[in-house]
Scaffold this motif. Structure first.
Motif, mmCIF file in Angstrom:
data_model
loop_
_atom_site.group_PDB
_atom_site.id
_atom_site.type_symbol
_atom_site.label_atom_id
_atom_site.label_comp_id
_atom_site.label_asym_id
_atom_site.label_seq_id
_atom_site.Cartn_x
_atom_site.Cartn_y
_atom_site.Cartn_z
ATOM 1 N N LEU A 38 -2.193 -8.357 0.088
ATOM 2 C CA LEU A 38 -2.639 -7.018 0.433
ATOM 3 C C LEU A 38 -2.156 -6.703 1.841
ATOM 4 O O LEU A 38 -2.245 -7.540 2.733
ATOM 5 C CB LEU A 38 -4.163 -6.942 0.365
ATOM 6 C CG LEU A 38 -4.767 -7.296 -0.985
ATOM 7 C CD1 LEU A 38 -6.274 -7.161 -0.918
ATOM 8 C CD2 LEU A 38 -4.195 -6.448 -2.097
ATOM 9 N N HIS A 39 -1.639 -5.512 2.027
ATOM 10 C CA HIS A 39 -1.033 -5.142 3.301
ATOM 11 C C HIS A 39 -1.783 -3.955 3.884
ATOM 12 O O HIS A 39 -1.909 -2.907 3.245
ATOM 13 C CB HIS A 39 0.432 -4.790 3.077
ATOM 14 C CG HIS A 39 1.241 -4.761 4.328
ATOM 15 N ND1 HIS A 39 1.065 -3.810 5.303
ATOM 16 C CD2 HIS A 39 2.225 -5.566 4.764
ATOM 17 C CE1 HIS A 39 1.915 -4.021 6.289
ATOM 18 N NE2 HIS A 39 2.628 -5.087 5.981
ATOM 19 N N SER A 40 -2.289 -4.106 5.099
ATOM 20 C CA SER A 40 -3.099 -3.047 5.704
ATOM 21 C C SER A 40 -2.312 -1.753 5.916
ATOM 22 O O SER A 40 -2.865 -0.666 5.795
ATOM 23 C CB SER A 40 -3.694 -3.526 7.027
ATOM 24 O OG SER A 40 -2.674 -3.853 7.945
ATOM 25 N N ALA A 41 -1.052 -1.836 6.216
ATOM 26 C CA ALA A 41 -0.248 -0.630 6.437
ATOM 27 C C ALA A 41 0.035 0.110 5.133
ATOM 28 O O ALA A 41 0.462 1.267 5.155
ATOM 29 C CB ALA A 41 1.069 -0.984 7.125
ATOM 30 N N LEU A 42 -0.211 -0.542 4.005
ATOM 31 C CA LEU A 42 0.034 0.075 2.698
ATOM 32 C C LEU A 42 -1.285 0.397 1.999
ATOM 33 O O LEU A 42 -1.376 0.367 0.782
ATOM 34 C CB LEU A 42 0.873 -0.867 1.819
ATOM 35 C CG LEU A 42 2.198 -1.340 2.412
ATOM 36 C CD1 LEU A 42 2.888 -2.306 1.466
ATOM 37 C CD2 LEU A 42 3.090 -0.169 2.742
ATOM 38 N N ASP A 43 -2.306 0.697 2.795
ATOM 39 C CA ASP A 43 -3.636 1.018 2.269
ATOM 40 C C ASP A 43 -4.193 -0.137 1.425
ATOM 41 O O ASP A 43 -4.824 0.069 0.412
ATOM 42 C CB ASP A 43 -3.585 2.314 1.459
ATOM 43 C CG ASP A 43 -4.948 2.961 1.290
ATOM 44 O OD1 ASP A 43 -5.844 2.701 2.134
ATOM 45 O OD2 ASP A 43 -5.129 3.705 0.313
ATOM 46 N N TYR A 44 -3.934 -1.332 1.889
ATOM 47 C CA TYR A 44 -4.427 -2.568 1.266
ATOM 48 C C TYR A 44 -3.985 -2.718 -0.184
ATOM 49 O O TYR A 44 -4.738 -3.163 -1.034
ATOM 50 C CB TYR A 44 -5.948 -2.693 1.426
ATOM 51 C CG TYR A 44 -6.302 -2.884 2.873
ATOM 52 C CD1 TYR A 44 -6.186 -4.124 3.474
ATOM 53 C CD2 TYR A 44 -6.700 -1.804 3.655
ATOM 54 C CE1 TYR A 44 -6.457 -4.294 4.826
ATOM 55 C CE2 TYR A 44 -6.980 -1.961 5.001
ATOM 56 C CZ TYR A 44 -6.857 -3.216 5.576
ATOM 57 O OH TYR A 44 -7.114 -3.391 6.906
ATOM 58 N N LEU A 45 -2.756 -2.334 -0.437
ATOM 59 C CA LEU A 45 -2.127 -2.559 -1.732
ATOM 60 C C LEU A 45 -1.046 -3.610 -1.557
ATOM 61 O O LEU A 45 -0.460 -3.724 -0.483
ATOM 62 C CB LEU A 45 -1.474 -1.269 -2.244
ATOM 63 C CG LEU A 45 -2.393 -0.128 -2.628
ATOM 64 C CD1 LEU A 45 -1.576 1.117 -2.920
ATOM 65 C CD2 LEU A 45 -3.232 -0.509 -3.831
ATOM 66 N N PRO A 46 -0.734 -4.352 -2.611
ATOM 67 C CA PRO A 46 0.418 -5.251 -2.533
ATOM 68 C C PRO A 46 1.699 -4.425 -2.423
ATOM 69 O O PRO A 46 1.776 -3.316 -2.970
ATOM 70 C CB PRO A 46 0.381 -6.011 -3.861
ATOM 71 C CG PRO A 46 -0.967 -5.771 -4.435
ATOM 72 C CD PRO A 46 -1.447 -4.468 -3.864
ATOM 73 N N PRO A 47 2.706 -4.927 -1.721
ATOM 74 C CA PRO A 47 3.949 -4.156 -1.543
ATOM 75 C C PRO A 47 4.570 -3.695 -2.860
ATOM 76 O O PRO A 47 5.037 -2.556 -2.966
ATOM 77 C CB PRO A 47 4.873 -5.130 -0.809
ATOM 78 C CG PRO A 47 3.935 -6.008 -0.057
ATOM 79 C CD PRO A 47 2.744 -6.173 -0.946
#
Length: 64
Positions: A38-47
């Motif tokens: 999960l990526h915080s810069a992607l609204d906690y979605l996987p890339p």
């Protein structure tokens, strides 16, 4: 830009015995890094999920 690094808890404690084991571990980690984390810069979605949603949004005409 910083390079992604394996966190200490993601590294193996015991040494690898051959290059094949190292390669498999790296491939597994890269797979996790690109598809599951999960990526915080992607609204906690996987890339991978974020990218799929982005391309779906391009294919959907805007309702104005």
């Amino acid at each position: 830009m910083t390079r992604p690094r394996m966190k200490p808890h993601e590294r193996r404690i015991d040494p690898w015995h051959d290059a094949g084991q190292v390669e498999r571990a790296v491939v597994q980690w890269v797979g996790w890094y690109n598809t599951e984390r999960l990526h915080s810069a992607l609204d906690y979605l996987p890339p991978e999920e974020f990218e799929a949603a982005y391309y779906r949004s391009l294919a959907t005409p805007n309702a104005a």
